[in-house]
Design an enzyme around this catalytic site. Structure first.
Site, mmCIF file in Angstrom:
data_model
loop_
_atom_site.group_PDB
_atom_site.id
_atom_site.type_symbol
_atom_site.label_atom_id
_atom_site.label_comp_id
_atom_site.label_asym_id
_atom_site.label_seq_id
_atom_site.Cartn_x
_atom_site.Cartn_y
_atom_site.Cartn_z
ATOM 1 N N ASP A 130 16.459 57.918 153.168
ATOM 2 C CA ASP A 130 15.950 57.720 151.822
ATOM 3 C C ASP A 130 14.977 58.883 151.657
ATOM 4 O OD1 ASP A 130 14.525 57.121 149.582
ATOM 5 O OD2 ASP A 130 14.477 54.978 149.959
ATOM 6 N N HIS A 131 15.416 59.939 150.974
ATOM 7 C CA HIS A 131 14.629 61.177 151.037
ATOM 8 C C HIS A 131 13.236 61.013 150.452
ATOM 9 C CE1 HIS A 131 16.413 61.507 147.027
ATOM 10 N NE2 HIS A 131 15.309 62.132 146.719
ATOM 11 N N HIS B 273 14.335 53.476 146.474
ATOM 12 C CA HIS B 273 13.089 54.235 146.335
ATOM 13 C C HIS B 273 11.920 53.359 145.889
ATOM 14 C CE1 HIS B 273 15.724 57.470 146.896
ATOM 15 N NE2 HIS B 273 16.026 57.734 145.648
#
Lengths: 538, 303
Positions: A229-230, A292
């Site tokens: 999950d960048h 996110h």
């Protein structure tokens, strides 16, 4: 431990024995690391460098590889964080030779790398670049890949350590993972490691997430699966932990006694662009809120972890996700919208239903706003408003903690008329930083109080070129450091939060339209207005 | 860029002019994280200021450059203020004349940013005991550069005596890339090292330090040999299990790592400009214990 098994089997062939010996000498086990005489925890100048390894990249022709992954690899090399012998293998359905892939990498690096181009760094990386042409269902291609990796171990001394990065749509996961199992690439010999990296989406609901997990976990142990999950690789997101747990200033007021509510926003100014095929049927809530925004919520709301290792951190995040409660009336307190034609930033843009590849009756939400409660002692009664959307006014991601009004104001009502609530805002992107909003006297003879902002810009006080999220995450994969990667349990908990909302939406009407360039449908404003609050104007 | 000259001035005037300039530029907030004091002469000023401003891009700072001029002239302080020059910080060039050249600290201390670290850097000649120096006393971190002196090996050996936690030398900073590669090589089992050799161009302080560090950590005799350079060219370690582990670099950019039973590997190992060295120094402001241990070992070894 790594070197005891070699001689046990008498029937072992000589070649295999030699290979095992080679692996043993290149093993980067923890014991060896700890006994390294040249390392010392006090020696903070020496960076964490990954051990010798190969990164196998599936889907090298994709946008992500070109824009983020290949440049990130170069940037790591430029910062001196790649081990000698590091090799990169590209796998794709292209009739390429090694040199062609090297050229593609070169161009991506030139265009997108964040650090200056240096010839010697490129030479080092270029020597380790390989390409394996083939399709995912083609057994032969994977046999070639397997042989290629063995050869790289010999010529580059990478010691059987492979990371497989699946930058491909999830529908190919089963095939690729099965191939890795069939060719024995998924199973690490003693003293080396195999890791698999997967990108979101991790399913589109709880069931599919579990199915997806079943595929990878049948072949790789959970500890070898790295879910990217960048957002969690971003400096500002990690800074939430520093802000909360390295300071005394904020923690005493970080609770229901002082916090009125929390707003977590991820707004995009772009439309769906070329992602129609993926986006339609998924929507903003599944695309952004599930991963996110709920991760941001977890970091903001969690209790202090006993340490910053993966286990303690994940445990605290899971506790928060478990205590998330949905609103009673999903019709009033979860809102979705769909952008219609309008003007965005001075440009005339089309509506979602007119986008190429979108069916005219699509029910997909391009805007979603939900109200959640975290049912624990710290947060009971404090609403968390989450919103995400496309084609909104501008691109901004932030977490705003809005505080209660002062219980008593010794000023007259007129003097504080324009005084708002104190707020602490963590700006995740762009212009990463922190803003504190508080009241201050307006200069003059009258005692008039109004809001001012105190601003900390991350880029101003620290490095201009702080590492890109993918750089950090790739390095963590190669080192085997998992705290910044969500665990399968977190993924499933997030789906448990979102699934009832999606189910409700699927059976109740359709998303409300909002003109592109505005801040979502009126119902979202009404939702906050009922609580006597407003969305922050961004 | 806004630049402003003040002749025959005082620290308080400089301070108020800085505030005024910042307001004029519309950025009155102070996001600076430290004060960097650069003590140098007029000849070395240009390069040092450039390196410092580049490093300040990573660490926005107030840079105070102290330039000692003719001590025989009447007492005078001239200041050149630069704000917003391709870096988020401020640069003040202070030119000291007459007796004032011996009392630079009186000018600097009112100009330090409050409650943030102070770093002093001597790009050229440095006092024997940096922490005992009047300007050095103001700082929590003192950066010298042995390579600036005529006999750099003698200079670095001399640092042992005056070492106080917070001291550091760019001759040590230059080694970080070498040390990190060597440490990475030892992440795999190497076994015991019998002896070793560090090769560099003659009279190279960094080579002396590297040999001392290796010898301290590996508990083996490490010698320093001469080569034609440039700079450091090789580290050869003789292993107890037979064979050599070597890291060689002849072109100052690309190095080769070889070890018994494994293919040679090439790896980027470029010499770094001063600005990068300085930026590395500013990243960690706590005492460097490993540097201290290496100096101690060096002092023990040369006695």
């Amino acid at each position: 431990m790594a070197r005891t098994n070699g001689g046990k089997q008498a029937a072992i062939s000589e070649d295999a024995q030699m290979a095992a010996a080679a692996v043993a000498t290149t093993a980067t086990t923890d014991e060896v690391l700890e006994s390294n005489p040249l390392r010392d925890p006090r020696d903070k100048r020496l960076p964490r460098v990954a051990g010798p390894c190969v990164l196998v990249l599936f889907g090298v022709t994709g946008d992500l590889a070109k824009r983020k992954l290949l440049p990130a690899i170069y940037d790591l090399g430029n910062r001196g964080l790649l081990p000698p012998g590091f090799s990169l293998v590209g796998f794709a359905r292209r009739d390429w030779a090694h040199e062609d892939f090297a050229q593609v990498t070169y161009e991506a690096v030139k265009q997108y790398a964040r650090t200056p181009f240096r010839d010697e760094v490129w030479k080092q990386i270029c020597e380790g670049i390989h390409f394996c042409p083939g399709e995912f269902h083609d057994d032969g291609a994977f046999d070639v890949l397997s042989m290629m990796l063995k050869e790289i171990d010999e010529t580059r001394g990478t010691g059987g350590n492979y990371a497989f990065y699946l930058s491909v749509p999830p529908k190919f996961f089963p095939t690729v993972v099965e191939q890795l199992k069939r060719t024995g690439l998924a199973k690490a010999p003693d003293g080396s490691w195999r890791r698999v990296v997967i990108e979101k989406p991790f399913g589109h609901d709880l069931k599919s997430a579990q199915e997806l997990n079943a595929i990878t976990s049948a072949v790789f142990p959970e500890s070898s699966v790295f879910r990217i999950d960048h957002y969690l690789g971003k400096e500002t997101v990690q800074n939430i932990l520093a802000l909360r747990f390295a300071n005394t200033l904020y923690e005493p007021i970080w609770n229901r006694g002082y916090v009125d509510h929390v707003q977590i926003t991820m707004a995009e100014d772009i439309g769906i662009g070329s992602r129609a095929g993926y986006y339609d049927g998924i929507g903003a809530a599944r695309d952004v809120i599930q991963n996110h925004l709920l991760q941001l919520l977890a970091l903001v709301a969690m209790e202090d972890p006993t340490s910053f290792d993966a286990q303690s951190l994940r445990r605290e995040k899971e506790k928060v996700l478990k205590s998330v409660r949905l609103p009673d009336d999903l019709g009033l307190e979860t809102i979705r919208g769909q952008y219609t034609a309008g003007w965005q930033g001075g440009e005339k843009v089309i509506g979602y239903l007119e986008e190429e590849g979108i069916p005219a009756d699509s029910m997909t939400d391009t805007y979603a706003a939900i109200k959640l409660e975290v049912a624990n002692r710290r947060w009971a009664g404090v609403p968390f408003y989450l919103r995400a959307g496309k084609r909104l006014g501008r691109r901004v991601t932030e977490v705003a903690v809005v505080f209660e009004r002062a219980p008593h104001l010794p000023f007259s009502k007129d003097d504080t008329e324009i005084l708002g609530q104190n707020a602490l805002v963590i700006r995740v992107q762009p212009d990463e930083g922190i803003t504190v909003r508080f009241g201050s006297k307006v200069p003059g003879t009258a005692m008039e109080v109004r809001d001012v902002s105190m601003d900390f810009a991350y880029g101003e006080s620290f490095m201009e070129s702080s590492p890109e999220a993918y750089e950090r995450l790739l390095l963590d994969v190669l080192i085997g450091d998992p705290p910044l990667f969500p665990h399968q349990r977190e993924v499933e908990l997030s789906w448990q939060i979102l699934d009832p909302i999606e189910d409700y939406w699927a059976t109740h009407g359709r998303p409300e339209g909002y003109p592109a360039g505005t801040w979502g449908p009126p119902a979202a404003d009404a939702m906050l207005a009922r609580d006597g609050r407003v969305w922050r104007r961004l | 860029m806004t630049s402003f000259n003040l002749t025959d001035t005082q620290a308080s005037k400089i301070s108020s002019t800085l505030t005024k300039l910042r307001h004029q530029m519309g950025a009155p907030a102070v996001g600076m994280v430290l004060t960097l004091v650069v003590v140098c002469d007029e000849a070395g000023q240009y390069d040092s200021v450039r390196a410092a401003t580049e490093a300040a891009r990573e660490h926005p700072s107030r840079i105070l450059v102290v330039i000692g001029r003719d001590p025989k002239e009447p007492n005078r302080l001239d200041a050149e203020l630069r704000v917003g020059e391709s870096s988020p910080g401020e640069v003040v060039l202070l030119r000291l004349y007459g007796e004032l050249t011996k009392h630079a600290e009186s000018v600097i201390s009112p100009l330090l940013l409050t409650d943030t670290p102070v770093v002093v850097w001597w790009p050229g000649g440095a006092p024997d005991v940096p922490a005992g120096d009047k300007v050095g006393k103001l700082a929590s971190r003192r950066i010298t550069d042995a390579h600036a002196s005529r006999d750099s090996v003698k200079a670095i050996v001399g640092r042992c005596g005056g070492y106080v936690p917070g001291d550091t030398d760019l001759a040590w900073t230059r080694l970080t890339t070498w040390r990190s590669l060597l440490a990475a090589a030892f992440d795999q089992n190497v076994g015991r090292v019998k002896k070793g050799l560090v090769e560099a161009s003659p009279g190279h302080a960094s080579a002396t330090l590297l040999a001392s560090w290796l010898s301290d950590r590996l508990d083996a005799p490490i010698e320093v040999g001469e080569s034609s350079g440039p700079g450091l060219t090789a580290v050869r370690l003789t292993l107890a299990s037979g064979g050599d582990l070597t890291l060689t670099r002849s072109d100052a950019r690309l190095a080769t790592l070889s070890r018994p039973g494994q293919p040679d590997r090439r790896v980027a190992l470029a010499r770094r400009p001063t600005s990068e060295l300085l930026a590395e120094e500013l990243r960690r402001l706590d005492p460097d214990e490993i540097y201290a241990a290496t100096l101690r070992h060096l002092a023990g070894g040369t006695k």
